[in-house]
Structures are given as structure tokens and as C-alpha cells.
Design a protein around this motif. Structure first.
Motif, PDB file in Angstrom:
ATOM      1  N   THR A   1       0.824  -1.212   0.000  1.00  0.00           N
ATOM      2  CA  THR A   1       0.000   0.000   0.000  1.00  0.00           C
ATOM      3  C   THR A   1       0.852   1.253   0.000  1.00  0.00           C
ATOM      4  OG1 THR A   1      -1.839  -1.100   1.125  1.00  0.00           O
ATOM      5  CG2 THR A   1      -1.710   1.304   1.328  1.00  0.00           C
ATOM      6  N   PHE A   2       1.917   1.265   0.823  1.00  0.00           N
ATOM      7  CA  PHE A   2       2.731   2.474   0.948  1.00  0.00           C
ATOM      8  C   PHE A   2       3.915   2.491  -0.017  1.00  0.00           C
ATOM      9  CE2 PHE A   2       0.563   2.238   5.037  1.00  0.00           C
ATOM     10  CZ  PHE A   2       0.117   3.561   5.175  1.00  0.00           C
ATOM     11  N   ALA A   3       4.246   1.333  -0.600  1.00  0.00           N
ATOM     12  CA  ALA A   3       5.396   1.281  -1.495  1.00  0.00           C
ATOM     13  C   ALA A   3       5.020   1.571  -2.945  1.00  0.00           C
ATOM     14  CB  ALA A   3       6.072  -0.094  -1.404  1.00  0.00           C
ATOM     15  N   VAL A   4       3.811   1.197  -3.352  1.00  0.00           N
ATOM     16  CA  VAL A   4       3.396   1.381  -4.745  1.00  0.00           C
ATOM     17  C   VAL A   4       2.651   2.700  -4.875  1.00  0.00           C
ATOM     18  CG1 VAL A   4       2.008   0.444  -6.624  1.00  0.00           C
ATOM     19  CG2 VAL A   4       3.226  -1.104  -5.080  1.00  0.00           C
ATOM     20  N   PRO A   5       3.101   3.581  -5.756  1.00  0.00           N
ATOM     21  CA  PRO A   5       2.398   4.860  -5.920  1.00  0.00           C
ATOM     22  C   PRO A   5       1.019   4.678  -6.534  1.00  0.00           C
ATOM     23  CG  PRO A   5       4.099   4.588  -7.605  1.00  0.00           C
ATOM     24  CD  PRO A   5       4.281   3.467  -6.639  1.00  0.00           C
ATOM     25  N   GLY A   6       0.127   5.585  -6.193  1.00  0.00           N
ATOM     26  CA  GLY A   6      -1.210   5.575  -6.774  1.00  0.00           C
ATOM     27  C   GLY A   6      -2.223   4.764  -5.998  1.00  0.00           C
ATOM     28  N   ILE A   7      -1.801   4.121  -4.902  1.00  0.00           N
ATOM     29  CA  ILE A   7      -2.727   3.336  -4.088  1.00  0.00           C
ATOM     30  C   ILE A   7      -3.259   4.199  -2.948  1.00  0.00           C
ATOM     31  CG2 ILE A   7      -2.949   1.371  -2.521  1.00  0.00           C
ATOM     32  CD1 ILE A   7      -0.986  -0.147  -4.195  1.00  0.00           C
ATOM     33  N   SER A   8      -4.531   4.127  -2.691  1.00  0.00           N
ATOM     34  CA  SER A   8      -5.166   4.922  -1.643  1.00  0.00           C
ATOM     35  C   SER A   8      -4.914   4.276  -0.278  1.00  0.00           C
ATOM     36  CB  SER A   8      -6.680   5.035  -1.904  1.00  0.00           C
ATOM     37  OG  SER A   8      -7.319   5.671  -0.821  1.00  0.00           O
ATOM     38  N   TRP A   9      -3.874   4.747   0.402  1.00  0.00           N
ATOM     39  CA  TRP A   9      -3.600   4.209   1.730  1.00  0.00           C
ATOM     40  C   TRP A   9      -4.725   4.550   2.698  1.00  0.00           C
ATOM     41  CZ3 TRP A   9      -3.490   7.565   5.756  1.00  0.00           C
ATOM     42  CH2 TRP A   9      -3.255   8.920   5.481  1.00  0.00           C
ATOM     43  N   GLN A  10      -5.405   5.672   2.421  1.00  0.00           N
ATOM     44  CA  GLN A  10      -6.509   6.061   3.297  1.00  0.00           C
ATOM     45  C   GLN A  10      -7.621   5.023   3.296  1.00  0.00           C
ATOM     46  OE1 GLN A  10      -5.355   7.849   0.688  1.00  0.00           O
ATOM     47  NE2 GLN A  10      -4.911   9.965   1.274  1.00  0.00           N
ATOM     48  N   GLY A  11      -8.013   4.588   2.089  1.00  0.00           N
ATOM     49  CA  GLY A  11      -9.075   3.603   1.983  1.00  0.00           C
ATOM     50  C   GLY A  11      -8.695   2.274   2.603  1.00  0.00           C
ATOM     51  N   HIS A  12      -7.443   1.849   2.383  1.00  0.00           N
ATOM     52  CA  HIS A  12      -6.989   0.583   2.947  1.00  0.00           C
ATOM     53  C   HIS A  12      -6.969   0.636   4.475  1.00  0.00           C
ATOM     54  CE1 HIS A  12      -4.719  -0.844  -0.938  1.00  0.00           C
ATOM     55  NE2 HIS A  12      -5.960  -0.447  -1.166  1.00  0.00           N
ATOM     56  N   LEU A  13      -6.378   1.702   5.016  1.00  0.00           N
ATOM     57  CA  LEU A  13      -6.260   1.814   6.466  1.00  0.00           C
ATOM     58  C   LEU A  13      -7.624   1.990   7.118  1.00  0.00           C
ATOM     59  CD1 LEU A  13      -4.265   1.900   8.808  1.00  0.00           C
ATOM     60  CD2 LEU A  13      -4.126   4.388   8.526  1.00  0.00           C
ATOM     61  N   GLY A  14      -8.482   2.812   6.511  1.00  0.00           N
ATOM     62  CA  GLY A  14      -9.823   3.009   7.066  1.00  0.00           C
ATOM     63  C   GLY A  14     -10.633   1.724   7.064  1.00  0.00           C
ATOM     64  N   GLY A  15     -10.530   0.956   5.981  1.00  0.00           N
ATOM     65  CA  GLY A  15     -11.240  -0.312   5.921  1.00  0.00           C
ATOM     66  C   GLY A  15     -10.706  -1.312   6.923  1.00  0.00           C
ATOM     67  N   LEU A  16      -9.384  -1.369   7.082  1.00  0.00           N
ATOM     68  CA  LEU A  16      -8.767  -2.297   8.021  1.00  0.00           C
ATOM     69  C   LEU A  16      -9.205  -2.011   9.453  1.00  0.00           C
ATOM     70  CD1 LEU A  16      -6.711  -4.560   8.619  1.00  0.00           C
ATOM     71  CD2 LEU A  16      -4.946  -2.775   8.760  1.00  0.00           C
ATOM     72  N   ILE A  17      -9.168  -0.745   9.840  1.00  0.00           N
ATOM     73  CA  ILE A  17      -9.561  -0.386  11.205  1.00  0.00           C
ATOM     74  C   ILE A  17     -11.037  -0.689  11.444  1.00  0.00           C
ATOM     75  CG2 ILE A  17      -9.862   1.549  12.797  1.00  0.00           C
ATOM     76  CD1 ILE A  17      -7.366   2.803  11.551  1.00  0.00           C
ATOM     77  N   THR A  18     -11.881  -0.297  10.493  1.00  0.00           N
ATOM     78  CA  THR A  18     -13.320  -0.531  10.647  1.00  0.00           C
ATOM     79  C   THR A  18     -13.642  -2.019  10.698  1.00  0.00           C
ATOM     80  OG1 THR A  18     -13.775   1.519   9.424  1.00  0.00           O
ATOM     81  CG2 THR A  18     -15.604  -0.024   9.716  1.00  0.00           C
ATOM     82  N   GLY A  19     -13.054  -2.790   9.799  1.00  0.00           N
ATOM     83  CA  GLY A  19     -13.300  -4.228   9.786  1.00  0.00           C
ATOM     84  C   GLY A  19     -12.842  -4.906  11.061  1.00  0.00           C
ATOM     85  N   THR A  20     -11.719  -4.446  11.610  1.00  0.00           N
ATOM     86  CA  THR A  20     -11.222  -5.024  12.864  1.00  0.00           C
ATOM     87  C   THR A  20     -12.176  -4.725  14.005  1.00  0.00           C
ATOM     88  OG1 THR A  20      -8.930  -4.765  12.094  1.00  0.00           O
ATOM     89  CG2 THR A  20      -9.285  -5.091  14.460  1.00  0.00           C
ATOM     90  N   VAL A  21     -12.664  -3.486  14.058  1.00  0.00           N
ATOM     91  CA  VAL A  21     -13.610  -3.104  15.114  1.00  0.00           C
ATOM     92  C   VAL A  21     -14.902  -3.917  15.000  1.00  0.00           C
ATOM     93  CG1 VAL A  21     -15.058  -1.226  15.985  1.00  0.00           C
ATOM     94  CG2 VAL A  21     -12.668  -0.792  15.411  1.00  0.00           C
ATOM     95  N   VAL A  22     -15.445  -4.013  13.795  1.00  0.00           N
ATOM     96  CA  VAL A  22     -16.680  -4.774  13.599  1.00  0.00           C
ATOM     97  C   VAL A  22     -16.435  -6.251  13.908  1.00  0.00           C
ATOM     98  CG1 VAL A  22     -18.396  -5.511  11.904  1.00  0.00           C
ATOM     99  CG2 VAL A  22     -17.587  -3.158  11.906  1.00  0.00           C
ATOM    100  N   GLY A  23     -15.262  -6.762  13.535  1.00  0.00           N
ATOM    101  CA  GLY A  23     -14.926  -8.142  13.849  1.00  0.00           C
ATOM    102  C   GLY A  23     -14.915  -8.410  15.342  1.00  0.00           C
ATOM    103  N   VAL A  24     -14.371  -7.475  16.109  1.00  0.00           N
ATOM    104  CA  VAL A  24     -14.366  -7.613  17.566  1.00  0.00           C
ATOM    105  C   VAL A  24     -15.791  -7.622  18.105  1.00  0.00           C
ATOM    106  CG1 VAL A  24     -13.749  -6.450  19.727  1.00  0.00           C
ATOM    107  CG2 VAL A  24     -12.073  -6.629  17.878  1.00  0.00           C
ATOM    108  N   ILE A  25     -16.627  -6.744  17.589  1.00  0.00           N
ATOM    109  CA  ILE A  25     -18.027  -6.683  18.039  1.00  0.00           C
ATOM    110  C   ILE A  25     -18.740  -8.002  17.770  1.00  0.00           C
ATOM    111  CG2 ILE A  25     -20.269  -5.591  17.605  1.00  0.00           C
ATOM    112  CD1 ILE A  25     -18.714  -2.996  17.023  1.00  0.00           C
ATOM    113  N   LEU A  26     -18.548  -8.553  16.579  1.00  0.00           N
ATOM    114  CA  LEU A  26     -19.248  -9.785  16.207  1.00  0.00           C
ATOM    115  C   LEU A  26     -18.683 -11.016  16.915  1.00  0.00           C
ATOM    116  CD1 LEU A  26     -19.648  -9.224  12.348  1.00  0.00           C
ATOM    117  CD2 LEU A  26     -21.354  -8.841  14.127  1.00  0.00           C
ATOM    118  N   ALA A  27     -17.366 -11.062  17.066  1.00  0.00           N
ATOM    119  CA  ALA A  27     -16.738 -12.264  17.610  1.00  0.00           C
ATOM    120  C   ALA A  27     -16.736 -12.319  19.131  1.00  0.00           C
ATOM    121  CB  ALA A  27     -15.298 -12.370  17.095  1.00  0.00           C
ATOM    122  N   TYR A  28     -16.720 -11.162  19.786  1.00  0.00           N
ATOM    123  CA  TYR A  28     -16.597 -11.143  21.245  1.00  0.00           C
ATOM    124  C   TYR A  28     -17.880 -10.718  21.954  1.00  0.00           C
ATOM    125  CZ  TYR A  28     -11.595 -11.992  20.889  1.00  0.00           C
ATOM    126  OH  TYR A  28     -10.367 -12.566  20.635  1.00  0.00           O
TER     127      TYR A  28
END
Length: 292
Positions: A224-251
Motif C-alpha cells: 500500500t505504501f510502497a506502490v504509488p497511486g494506491i489509496s492508503w486512506q481507503g486501505h487503512l480506514g477499511g482495516l480499522i473498521t473491519g477489525t472493530v466490527v470483527g471484535v463486536i461480532l466475535a466477542y
């Protein structure tokens, strides 16, 4: 002297007929309600046969199989296949009419700021058009490969509805991050990274070795950070949100699990909506005097 009349012949007993098809003779009865049933109405039971109504009534008391986290058991991951088909159809549409589709539905921070809310979600079903070079086809191929490989596993663990909530909230989380810190983006990568985060959480919750998932996340973060033109914002935002939702569903605790899970997802949705409604995007923050 009169002769008494001979005794009358006994009346012929009435022939039983099916309660649903009165014209059909039958000598089989339902084991639960004792009504006569014809071959078309017979439903095989553990002992004898039952009528359709008794079978339907009995099914109401049978507990539906569930996943480890409370969702209905999944045999065919229909939500995953539906999402995959929608992404492919959107790619075909943007290939045939790239201008109207991309500029009308991509995630665009300025457009969202001026009221075009649908872009927060529609952009997650678009990918870099072929006109952008070789990266375009790689973009959709990687995302669809990840959805094909990881989606069914998560859907079977969570259930279709919970998996769909995870996917869409992760996509929305990635779009909100682009809104805050970027300008424009397309792609399902926010949702895919959200799946990565949730898979790590689910694996840990079930006691599996999650090292492989962690390495997958790290490797993709480097790309994500090495290849130009990739939206690090979208990747990081999705990762954080998915992790939070995963915790809610799993725990979520066993008691009131549905309330905790869906209530938690609703809180995440409201929080993301509140961010977009109260904060301007980065492209306007500098103009409005926000720290850069």
C-alpha cells in the motif's frame, strides 16, 4: 301368524378419504393428528407418516443451526457470490461507459461534502478503468481473488447477514478515511482490508493460529505504501473498521448476543455518518484553517 322380517344387512362402513383430497380413498393416518392422508400428502417421519401441516408445525420447534457467532448456518456463501457478481458487473459498466460511471459514482471527497452521499458506498464497487493501464486489471483481479478466497470462510463463520454488514461497514470506513484525508478513490480494497482485519480477530477468537493472517496484512500494508497511486486512506480506514466490527461480532457475550452485535454495528455506522456530517474533507480543511 306373521313371520318376522329377516335381519337387515349391516350398513357398509364409510371408506376413509384424504382430509386434503376428499375424492381419494386412503387407509393411512397421520401419526400426530390421526387424519387420513393420501400418498401425495404423506411426509415420512421417524415413525410412520405425517401430514404436511403437522410437519410444518414440527419444524417451527426445531432450532435452526447457527454459526459460532450466532448467525444462521451457511452452506452456500450466497452473499460472497452476490458481492463478487456486483463488482464484476460494475466493472463491465464502467468499461462500456467509463466517464458517466466513474465520475458519477466514484468516491469523491468534494462531491460527498456537497451532498452526494451515495459515493461513500458506490465507489467501493468500482475499480480503476482499463484506460489507466495495466494496474487497472490487477486492481480488480486482486480484490476479487481476495473476496473469492476469504469471503466464503468469513461468511460461514459469521453468517450471511453479519458478513454482509462487515463488508459494507468496512467499505464505508475506507470511504470515510478517503473523505477525511484524501481526494478521490475507487475500489473494493477498503472492504477487502476490513475482511483481513475481521479474519484475524475471528481466528484469534476461535483459537486458531492467526500468524498467517497477520503476515498477509503486513505484506499488503507494505504494498500500500510502497506502490504509488494506491489509496492508503481507503486501505487503512477499511482495516480499522473491519477489525472493530470483527471484535463486536466475535466477542459479543452469549447473553443478548444479537442485541450487542447489531447494536454495535449500528454504533459504528452512526459514528462514520457523524464524522462525514460534522467534519470537512482534507481538501477543504486547509482552506478553512484546519491544521494540515
Amino acid at each position: 301368524m306373521t313371520t318376522p322380517p329377516p335381519p337387515s344387512e349391516p350398513e357398509t362402513a364409510a371408506v376413509p378419504t384424504c382430509y386434503r383430497h376428499p375424492g381419494r380413498e386412503t387407509y393411512v393416518r397421520c401419526q400426530r393428528c390421526d387424519r387420513s392422508i393420501c400418498p401425495d400428502c404423506m411426509r415420512e417421519a421417524s415413525v410412520g407418516f405425517q401430514c404436511p401441516e403437522c410437519v410444518a408445525e414440527g419444524n417451527k420447534t426445531v432450532r435452526q443451526a447457527q454459526t459460532a457467532f450466532g448467525g444462521r448456518a451457511v452452506t452456500t456463501p450466497r452473499a460472497t457470490w452476490t458481492l463478487l457478481v456486483l463488482n464484476v458487473l460494475a466493472y463491465v459498466a464502467e468499461t462500456l461507459a467509463p466517464g458517466p460511471v466513474i465520475y458519477g459514482f466514484q468516491m469523491d471527497a468534494g462531491a460527498v461534502y456537497h451532498g452526494e452521499w451515495w459515493r461513500l458506498l458506490t465507489g467501493a464497487f468500482l475499480h480503476a478503468p482499463l484506460a489507466n493501464g495495466s494496474f487497472a486489471i490487477t486492481h480488480i483481479l486482486f480484490n476479487m481473488w481476495a473476496l473469492y478466497v476469504i469471503g466464503p470462510e468469513l461468511e460461514r463463520r459469521l453468517g450471511s447477514l453479519r458478513f454482509l454488514a462487515l463488508y459494507l461497514l468496512s467499505a464505508l470506513g475506507g470511504a470515510v478515511a478517503v473523505y477525511l484525508f484524501g481526494i478521490a478513490a475507487v475500489g473494493a480494497s477498503g472492504a477487502i482490508y476490513g475482511m483481513f482485519g475481521a479474519l484475524f480477530v475471528v481466528s484469534r477468537r476461535l483459537g486458531y493460529n492467526a500468524r498467517g493472517v497477520l503476515l498477509l496484512i503486513v505484506a499488503n500494508a507494505v504494498i500500500t505504501f510502497a506502490v504509488p497511486g494506491i489509496s492508503w486512506q481507503g486501505h487503512l480506514g477499511g482495516l480499522i473498521t473491519g477489525t472493530v466490527v470483527g471484535v463486536i461480532l466475535a466477542y459479543a457475550p452469549q447473553r443478548n448476543r444479537n442485541v450487542v452485535q447489531w447494536g454495535g454495528c449500528a454504533v459504528v455506522l452512526l459514528a462514520l455518518a457523524a464524522v462525514v456530517m460534522t467534519l470537512p474533507p482534507y481538501i477543504y480543511q486547509l482552506q478553512l484553517g484546519f491544521p494540515g
